[in-house]
Design an enzyme around this catalytic site. Structure first.
Site: not given
Length: 83
Positions: A22, A31, A36, A52, A58
């Site tokens: 992500y 960004n 989140r 997805c 991570s």
DNA sequence: TAGTTGACCGGAA
DNA sequence: ATTCCGGCCAACT
């Protein structure tokens, strides 16, 4: 709201057999700290064209995606990536 | 407009 | 190594 669009595009850009975190997607969107928000956007939008399931955390653990729970390729790739 | 939520991340216990 | 806490961001109510 280009961030959202960018995120979707970034995920679409993920090569087959590859996995992105992500954080990576968020970074590609513009960004890195929006990891989140990325997850929030995914579920908010039923992105059928967006894999997805290729997006992982991570930690290497899969996200909350319920559609796939069999192929360990992702985890394997993630392990290779980590090394 | 303000407050809450969530598929997260990184550091500390 | 696992669990807890705080913080950042965009969308939703």
């Amino acid at each position: 709201m280009e961030f959202k669009d960018r995120v979707l595009v970034a995920v679409k850009r993920i090569p087959k057999g590859e996995t992105r975190t992500y954080k990576e997607v968020a970074a590609a969107a513009g960004n890195e700290r929006a990891a989140r928000a990325v997850g929030n956007i995914m579920k908010a939008n039923s992105d059928r064209a967006v894999p997805c399931h290729r997006v992982v955390r991570s930690d290497g653990k899969p996200g909350g995606y319920n559609g796939l729970a069999g192929p360990d390729k992702q985890k394997l790739l993630a392990t290779e990536k980590s090394s």
